[in-house]
Design a protein around this motif. Sequence first.
Motif, short mmCIF file in Angstrom:
data_model
loop_
_atom_site.label_atom_id
_atom_site.label_comp_id
_atom_site.label_asym_id
_atom_site.label_seq_id
_atom_site.Cartn_x
_atom_site.Cartn_y
_atom_site.Cartn_z
N ALA A 209 0.86 -1.19 0.00
CA ALA A 209 0.00 0.00 0.00
C ALA A 209 0.89 1.23 0.00
N VAL B 60 0.62 5.39 1.40
CA VAL B 60 -0.11 6.50 2.02
C VAL B 60 0.52 7.77 1.47
N LEU C 240 -5.03 6.85 0.87
CA LEU C 240 -4.48 5.49 0.87
C LEU C 240 -4.65 4.92 -0.53
N LEU D 20 -8.82 -1.69 4.37
CA LEU D 20 -9.23 -0.51 5.14
C LEU D 20 -10.64 -0.78 5.61
N LEU E 169 -6.16 -0.07 9.26
CA LEU E 169 -5.70 -0.77 8.07
C LEU E 169 -5.21 -2.14 8.49
#
Length: 158
Positions: free
Chosen positions: A98, A100, A111, A122, A139
């Motif tokens: 992932a 951010v 995200l 999420l 998360l």
Amino acid sequence: MKLTKCEQGHFYDGDKYPACPYCNTDLQTETAIVQTSEAPAAQSAAPDGPVAGWLVVLDGPARGRDLRLGVGRSFLGLDAAAAPVTLSPDAPLGARQATVVYDDQADAFTLLPGSSQELCYLAGEAVLEPRPLTGGEELRLGSNTLRFVPFCGGGFRW
């Protein structure tokens, strides 16, 4: 470079190797075109610049630790012990579960899905498209649950 073709049809640099390194793997070294050893595991790295927020590990192998998020993109993955880490920008794409993003001009967190085979979740749903983060969201990366804590936003930015 002297392009040479072996009897098996492999092309290789004849100036660099006395025989085909694909057929004779003993000729492969760290400077070879093809590596036989596995790539090193992705190294964790704190983002450059000021902190924009954190992810705090609520449960999993790194329970109680935090991951620093910077301005711009912070790539997330798991280390060899399956603990979440912030990855360096040059980490392999397969390690990135992932991302951010803190956009300092828009003063907003987002995200993004990663490029790894593994998914990030999420609020229990797979992250397959960009999702806004405001603070307090949970998360999941692997077996780890993390809570997002913003520092920037709400009137403060670097």
